[in-house]
Scaffold this motif. Sequence first.
Motif, PDB file in Angstrom:
ATOM      1  N   TYR A 120       0.834  -1.205   0.000  1.00 45.72           N
ATOM      2  CA  TYR A 120       0.000   0.000   0.000  1.00 45.72           C
ATOM      3  C   TYR A 120       0.868   1.253   0.000  1.00 45.72           C
ATOM      4  O   TYR A 120       0.642   2.186  -0.796  1.00 45.72           O
ATOM      5  N   ILE A 121       1.894   1.275   0.857  1.00 47.53           N
ATOM      6  CA  ILE A 121       2.780   2.436   0.918  1.00 47.53           C
ATOM      7  C   ILE A 121       3.562   2.581  -0.381  1.00 47.53           C
ATOM      8  O   ILE A 121       3.714   3.687  -0.932  1.00 47.53           O
ATOM      9  N   CYS A 124       0.710   3.437  -3.307  1.00 49.57           N
ATOM     10  CA  CYS A 124      -0.150   4.602  -3.109  1.00 49.57           C
ATOM     11  C   CYS A 124       0.612   5.825  -2.613  1.00 49.57           C
ATOM     12  O   CYS A 124       0.177   6.955  -2.833  1.00 49.57           O
ATOM     13  N   LYS A 125       1.740   5.625  -1.915  1.00 47.64           N
ATOM     14  CA  LYS A 125       2.538   6.741  -1.409  1.00 47.64           C
ATOM     15  C   LYS A 125       4.018   6.491  -1.696  1.00 47.64           C
ATOM     16  O   LYS A 125       4.841   6.402  -0.773  1.00 47.64           O
ATOM     17  N   LEU A 127       6.460   8.296  -2.821  1.00 50.48           N
ATOM     18  CA  LEU A 127       7.433   9.311  -2.426  1.00 50.48           C
ATOM     19  C   LEU A 127       7.774   9.238  -0.940  1.00 50.48           C
ATOM     20  O   LEU A 127       8.827   9.743  -0.519  1.00 50.48           O
ATOM     21  N   HIS A 128       6.888   8.643  -0.149  1.00 49.95           N
ATOM     22  CA  HIS A 128       7.118   8.548   1.290  1.00 49.95           C
ATOM     23  C   HIS A 128       7.610   7.170   1.721  1.00 49.95           C
ATOM     24  O   HIS A 128       7.828   6.933   2.903  1.00 49.95           O
ATOM     25  N   TYR A 129       7.782   6.271   0.734  1.00 47.76           N
ATOM     26  CA  TYR A 129       8.096   4.868   1.082  1.00 47.76           C
ATOM     27  C   TYR A 129       9.402   4.751   1.857  1.00 47.76           C
ATOM     28  O   TYR A 129       9.465   4.101   2.902  1.00 47.76           O
ATOM     29  N   SER A 214      -6.747  -2.875   2.516  1.00 51.14           N
ATOM     30  CA  SER A 214      -5.489  -2.431   1.913  1.00 51.14           C
ATOM     31  C   SER A 214      -5.359  -2.929   0.482  1.00 51.14           C
ATOM     32  O   SER A 214      -4.896  -2.196  -0.405  1.00 51.14           O
ATOM     33  N   THR A 221      -5.817   1.734  -7.035  1.00 47.60           N
ATOM     34  CA  THR A 221      -4.711   2.600  -7.450  1.00 47.60           C
ATOM     35  C   THR A 221      -4.045   2.067  -8.707  1.00 47.60           C
ATOM     36  O   THR A 221      -3.713   2.824  -9.623  1.00 47.60           O
TER      37      THR A 221
END
Length: 292
Positions: A120-121, A124-125, A127-129, A214, A221
């Motif tokens: 999920y990270i 979906c995210k 840049l923050h992984y 999740s 996504t």
Amino acid sequence: MEHENMSEFVLLGLIDSPELQIFFFVMFSFFYLMTMLGNCLILLMVLSTPHLHSPMYFLLSNLSLIDMCLSSFATPKMIMDFLAQHKTISFEGCISQIFFLHLFTGTEIVLLISMSFDRYIAICKPLHYSSIKSQRVFVGLVVTSCTVGFLHTVSQLAFTLYLPFCGPNVIDSFFCDLPLVIQLACIDIYVLGIFMISTSGVIALISFLLLLTSYIIVLVTIKDLSSTGSSKAFSTYFLVDKFLSLFYTILTLFLNPLIYTLRLLREAREKILLFCLLTQNILTQLHSLVVF
């Protein structure tokens, strides 16, 4: 520990037919060996390949280790019992099987949730992984998985150890399944049964909902980000995955190393195979919920 004169239990096993005993002995021995070899292959590949020393493959190697443990808590004895005249297990051995079953099952459920959270990270995210999922976080997830599994199995056995067992001692299974074992107690186990069902049910339901949520977010996504060509690839692999899923419900732990080994060998196709892997993990969760 008030098991009084009960020193052992009698396991009825899978079948009574002597003609089929040898067949099942060979068949289950083969699947057990393939399961162990497949998971060992995953561990060796992850440990020996530098570019696989990533947090995701760290979780994957731990999942393979748990699968090996789940395959081994009762399967070797079941295989040997195919050749035995009298299928018995000591009281201590029976309690050990129950302990390890719930320990490894509880650990695997939380580990699968951790893997779904990782995906999920990552999807979906992205840049923050790197900032969210450090090596310390992944080690913490594995430790948390083991802790939850331990607490779950302790909650299941806390009262079982002090139940009085005075006969009969026959278990209609090939291993010590907790609901079957407590039915042999000399006292009313209605309240204990309700407690076990409620605790297991609540934990299993919450775990499954977290996992499912999740994966739904990840798949939505992927659908939004996928091009037309990728969507066709997903459709093709969906048909293959349905075929694999049919057999996975029968031979769960055998296909786990097979599917993940293919994932390692075809890392370049990771995005295409992701849908298949997510579906496979959901099926693992469903299998775990059955025995949880």
